[in-house]
Design an enzyme around this catalytic site. Structure first.
Site, PDB file in Angstrom:
ATOM      1  N   GLU A 134       0.890  -1.172   0.000  1.00 47.22           N
ATOM      2  CA  GLU A 134       0.000   0.000   0.000  1.00 47.22           C
ATOM      3  C   GLU A 134       0.922   1.213   0.000  1.00 47.22           C
ATOM      4  O   GLU A 134       1.564   1.515   1.013  1.00 47.22           O
ATOM      5  CB  GLU A 134      -0.899   0.001   1.249  1.00 47.22           C
ATOM      6  CG  GLU A 134      -1.852  -1.177   1.336  1.00 47.22           C
ATOM      7  CD  GLU A 134      -3.012  -1.078   0.350  1.00 47.22           C
ATOM      8  OE1 GLU A 134      -3.212  -0.014  -0.254  1.00 47.22           O
ATOM      9  OE2 GLU A 134      -3.717  -2.092   0.185  1.00 47.22           O
ATOM     10  N   CYS A 161      -2.501   9.131   2.822  1.00 48.28           N
ATOM     11  CA  CYS A 161      -2.253   8.628   1.466  1.00 48.28           C
ATOM     12  C   CYS A 161      -3.487   8.814   0.579  1.00 48.28           C
ATOM     13  O   CYS A 161      -3.364   8.917  -0.632  1.00 48.28           O
ATOM     14  CB  CYS A 161      -1.852   7.160   1.526  1.00 48.28           C
ATOM     15  SG  CYS A 161      -3.060   6.160   2.406  1.00 48.28           S
TER      16      CYS A 161
HETATM   17  P1  NDP Z   1       8.712   4.779   4.201  1.00 41.78           P
HETATM   18  O1  NDP Z   1       8.610   4.025   2.947  1.00 41.78           O
HETATM   19  O2  NDP Z   1       9.852   5.705   4.385  1.00 41.78           O
HETATM   20  O3  NDP Z   1       8.749   3.785   5.462  1.00 41.78           O
HETATM   21  C1  NDP Z   1       7.717   2.840   5.705  1.00 41.78           C
HETATM   22  C2  NDP Z   1       8.223   1.786   6.643  1.00 41.78           C
HETATM   23  O4  NDP Z   1       9.238   1.024   6.007  1.00 41.78           O
HETATM   24  C3  NDP Z   1       8.850   2.340   7.921  1.00 41.78           C
HETATM   25  O5  NDP Z   1       8.518   1.514   9.011  1.00 41.78           O
HETATM   26  C4  NDP Z   1      10.323   2.251   7.601  1.00 41.78           C
HETATM   27  O6  NDP Z   1      11.141   2.208   8.743  1.00 41.78           O
HETATM   28  C5  NDP Z   1      10.377   0.945   6.849  1.00 41.78           C
HETATM   29  N1  NDP Z   1      11.559   0.747   5.997  1.00 41.78           N
HETATM   30  C6  NDP Z   1      12.448   1.669   5.552  1.00 41.78           C
HETATM   31  N2  NDP Z   1      13.375   1.065   4.758  1.00 41.78           N
HETATM   32  C7  NDP Z   1      13.069  -0.257   4.718  1.00 41.78           C
HETATM   33  C8  NDP Z   1      13.634  -1.396   4.065  1.00 41.78           C
HETATM   34  N3  NDP Z   1      14.714  -1.303   3.279  1.00 41.78           N
HETATM   35  N4  NDP Z   1      13.032  -2.600   4.227  1.00 41.78           N
HETATM   36  C9  NDP Z   1      11.927  -2.718   4.996  1.00 41.78           C
HETATM   37  N5  NDP Z   1      11.354  -1.677   5.637  1.00 41.78           N
HETATM   38  C10 NDP Z   1      11.900  -0.461   5.501  1.00 41.78           C
HETATM   39  O7  NDP Z   1       7.313   5.535   4.361  1.00 41.78           O
HETATM   40  P2  NDP Z   1       6.900   6.596   5.437  1.00 41.78           P
HETATM   41  O8  NDP Z   1       7.025   5.993   6.801  1.00 41.78           O
HETATM   42  O9  NDP Z   1       7.609   7.876   5.161  1.00 41.78           O
HETATM   43  O10 NDP Z   1       5.326   6.775   5.144  1.00 41.78           O
HETATM   44  C11 NDP Z   1       4.806   7.705   4.258  1.00 41.78           C
HETATM   45  C12 NDP Z   1       4.387   7.012   2.985  1.00 41.78           C
HETATM   46  O11 NDP Z   1       3.434   6.015   3.280  1.00 41.78           O
HETATM   47  C13 NDP Z   1       3.701   7.933   2.001  1.00 41.78           C
HETATM   48  O12 NDP Z   1       4.219   7.698   0.715  1.00 41.78           O
HETATM   49  C14 NDP Z   1       2.241   7.497   2.042  1.00 41.78           C
HETATM   50  O13 NDP Z   1       1.518   7.721   0.861  1.00 41.78           O
HETATM   51  C15 NDP Z   1       2.387   6.055   2.318  1.00 41.78           C
HETATM   52  N6  NDP Z   1       1.149   5.549   2.890  1.00 41.78           N
HETATM   53  C16 NDP Z   1       0.358   4.748   2.099  1.00 41.78           C
HETATM   54  C17 NDP Z   1      -0.857   4.286   2.585  1.00 41.78           C
HETATM   55  C18 NDP Z   1      -1.727   3.386   1.762  1.00 41.78           C
HETATM   56  O14 NDP Z   1      -2.640   2.771   2.328  1.00 41.78           O
HETATM   57  N7  NDP Z   1      -1.522   3.277   0.460  1.00 41.78           N
HETATM   58  C19 NDP Z   1      -1.336   4.647   3.923  1.00 41.78           C
HETATM   59  C20 NDP Z   1      -0.422   5.491   4.647  1.00 41.78           C
HETATM   60  C21 NDP Z   1       0.766   5.922   4.133  1.00 41.78           C
HETATM   61  P3  NDP Z   1      11.695   3.572   9.373  1.00 41.78           P
HETATM   62  O15 NDP Z   1      10.538   4.522   9.517  1.00 41.78           O
HETATM   63  O16 NDP Z   1      12.175   3.133  10.667  1.00 41.78           O
HETATM   64  O17 NDP Z   1      12.710   4.075   8.419  1.00 41.78           O
END
Ligand code: NDP
Length: 511
Positions: free
Chosen positions: A247, A281
């Site tokens: 997502e 999102c």
């Molecule tokens: P990120 O992609 O930066 O991070 C998401 C999660 O992935 C965090 O827990 C992060 O950890 C973790 N992560 C980072 N690198 C890795 C890796 N290499 N492997 C596995 N996990 C990893 O997103 P954001 O947290 O900045 O969230 C915002 C985004 O989420 C926006 O683009 C938004 O649109 C999307 N979103 C989509 C939704 C949907 O339903 N489609 C709903 C809500 C948000 P850490 O934070 O510790 O770096």
């Protein structure tokens, strides 16, 4: 790190993360960064717990989630305080969605899981080869599910996905965003208090490396976050050949036709673009408005957004409208989109800068004279901004709405519902709403998921729980001819007869 029941030892070599209140800048807690060995220990515990959990009757599983639903309401002030403190969002944003959605979801999956997961009978009468047989599909828990979540809704998009995964009979390890781990840890406490067996639900705090380690351990991964990280998750899942559900980001367009109820459309534009500080999102990220009503619409929206109150939510219920920017780099992304638009000719009607003073805030911003050369119209801003573009026809609006790498959510505003539905069918988007936005997310039997680079798969609805299972098809021979037709002496006769039968049925082409 935390897990339900007995504590798993964390070596802590990767250090800790400080959790900050974005509305005040205050450090409110620290959590450990789990490394690969720590995650492996959690996984071993989860795997030990899973078979007994899966063997429980689904109603016995559901009872725990119903207790959790009550726990959410009994402890609502604590839940809200935790969410508000680590996100800096307003009390109402946390109440409406984080608490409201999660409590509803606990009850929804407790009630519906049994129906979605029960064996499905498959008719076999269309093939004479299978006469006398019975076939059905089973949905078998996949084992250990990993859930990786973002920071914008630390309960909804993180724990919210754990609920159906657990209801389906899996153990779950949740890796929350490093900036908002506290709400997830509270959910561990809740599930433990409500009787969930040890090891079925655990939280792995940490950063991206912890998330990457989690993918190395689980049987399926559910990821919510940015498209950039989602791609990495998909590659890592492909390496292990495990299912992955994504997502991802969105650039959700709103289309306002000349015959729309303008007050309602303007209210919605102001509300949904600024809800949760615009960090949703499926918000309204950009608006296309037909020329005859453009000026009026812009005036109404700007009047509303200009009046919004912003600041730390500490003053209590109803004291602020728009909260903080939760994730530190996000303020820079929002500002860079506004500056890029202005440099290319956009006008700022209100806001347009970081709010001076304590905390991390960006002023609610309306941009006009925008076009698709600007990042504000094509890239996900994920902040309190609303760029509004004038269009000369519905066709132009649809073309511009579809001119995006994303396809998560869109809305159309018109009094002509037939036309609204017809236009909805032309939008390249996983969800389209007519005369509202975002509320589809509260309808948990309605699938939600992105097209194009907004994701793979859906949450909610039947697939929202079946995706955490493996399908097993079972075919049972109830009665058969005394002499097996497939015994070698009859092979030639059977194959000729069968082909004749097929020719009779299907040999005339399409019917
Ligand atoms: P990120 O992609 O930066 O991070 C998401 C999660 O992935 C965090 O827990 C992060 O950890 C973790 N992560 C980072 N690198 C890795 C890796 N290499 N492997 C596995 N996990 C990893 O997103 P954001 O947290 O900045 O969230 C915002 C985004 O989420 C926006 O683009 C938004 O649109 C999307 N979103 C989509 C939704 C949907 O339903 N489609 C709903 C809500 C948000 P850490 O934070 O510790 O770096």
């Amino acid at each position: 790190m935390a897990s339900s029941g007995q504590t798993v030892v964390v070596n802590g070599e990767h250090g800790t993360i400080g959790v900050e209140n974005p509305a005040t800048g205050e450090l409110i807690s620290t959590v450990p960064v789990l490394d690969a060995a720590d995650v492996a220990a959690l996984a071993a515990r989860a795997r030990a717990a899973q078979p007994a959990w899966a063997a429980r009757d689904i109603e016995a599983r559901a009872a725990i989630f119903r207790r959790a639903q009550k726990w959410m309401f009994d402890n609502s002030e604590r839940v809200l305080a935790t969410v508000v403190s680590e996100t800096g969002k307003t009390y109402e944003d946390a109440n409406l969605t984080d608490l409201g959605y999660t409590a509803v979801a606990l009850g929804f999956w407790a009630k519906r899981a049994g129906r979605y997961l029960r064996d499905e009978r498959v008719p076999v009468r269309d093939n004479p080869l299978n006469l006398g047989k019975r076939a059905f599909i089973r949905h078998v828990p996949i084992g250990l599910v990993g859930v990786i979540g973002p920071w914008n809704y630390p309960l909804v998009n993180s724990f919210g996905d754990c609920i159906p995964a657990m209801m389906a009979g899996n153990s779950v390890i949740l890796k929350p965003s490093e900036v908002t781990p506290l709400s997830s840890l509270l959910m561990v406490e809740m599930m433990e208090a409500c009787g969930l067996p040890d090891g079925v639900f655990q939280v792995a705090t940490g950063d991206g490396s912890t998330g990457a380690a989690l993918i190395g351990e689980v049987d399926s991964i559910m990821f919510t976050g940015s498209t950039r990280t989602g791609r990495k998750v998909a590659v890592a899942a492909a390496e292990r050949l495990i299912p992955c559900h994504l997502e991802l980001g969105g650039k959700d367009p709103m289309i306002v036709l000349a015959d729309a109820d303008l007050d309602r459309a303007a209210n919605a534009a102001a509300f949904y673009s600024m809800l949760n500080g615009g960090q949703i999102c499926i918000s309204i990220e950009r608006a296309y408005v037909e020329a005859p009503v453009y000026d009026q619409f812009v005036g109404k929206v700007t009047d509303q957004i200009r009046k919004l109150r912003q600041g730390p939510p500490g003053g209590g219920v109803g004291t602020v409208d728009v909260g903080a920017v939760i994730f530190p780099p996000q303020a820079e992304i929002v500002d860079s989109h506004v500056r890029d638009a202005v440099a290319k000719g956009a006008r700022v009607l209100t806001g347009g800068q970081r709010r001076p003073g304590a905390g991390r805030f960006y002023e609610p911003t309306v941009l006009v004279d925008v076009d698709h050369t600007m990042a504000a119209m094509t890239e996900e801003t994920f902040g309190p901004t609303l760029p509004i573009m004038k269009v000369h026809s519905a066709d132009e609006a649809v073309a511009l709405a579809n001119d995006s790498i994303y396809g998560l959510q869109a809305s159309i505003w018109t009094k002509d519902l037939q036309r609204g539905e017809a236009l909805a069918r032309r939008l390249q988007s996983g969800v389209v709403t007519v005369n509202d936005a975002l509320l589809n997310y509260t309808q948990l039997n309605l699938p939600m998921g992105g097209w194009k680079q907004s994701g793979l798969g859906t949450r909610h609805g039947a697939d929202g729980i079946r995706k955490y299972t493996k399908t097993q098809s079972v075919m049972v021979t109830r009665f058969a001819l005394k002499k097996e037709l497939f015994m070698f002496p009859y092979k030639g006769w059977v194959s000729r007869s069968l082909l004749g039968f097929y020719r009779l049925l299907y040999g005339r082409g399409e019917r």
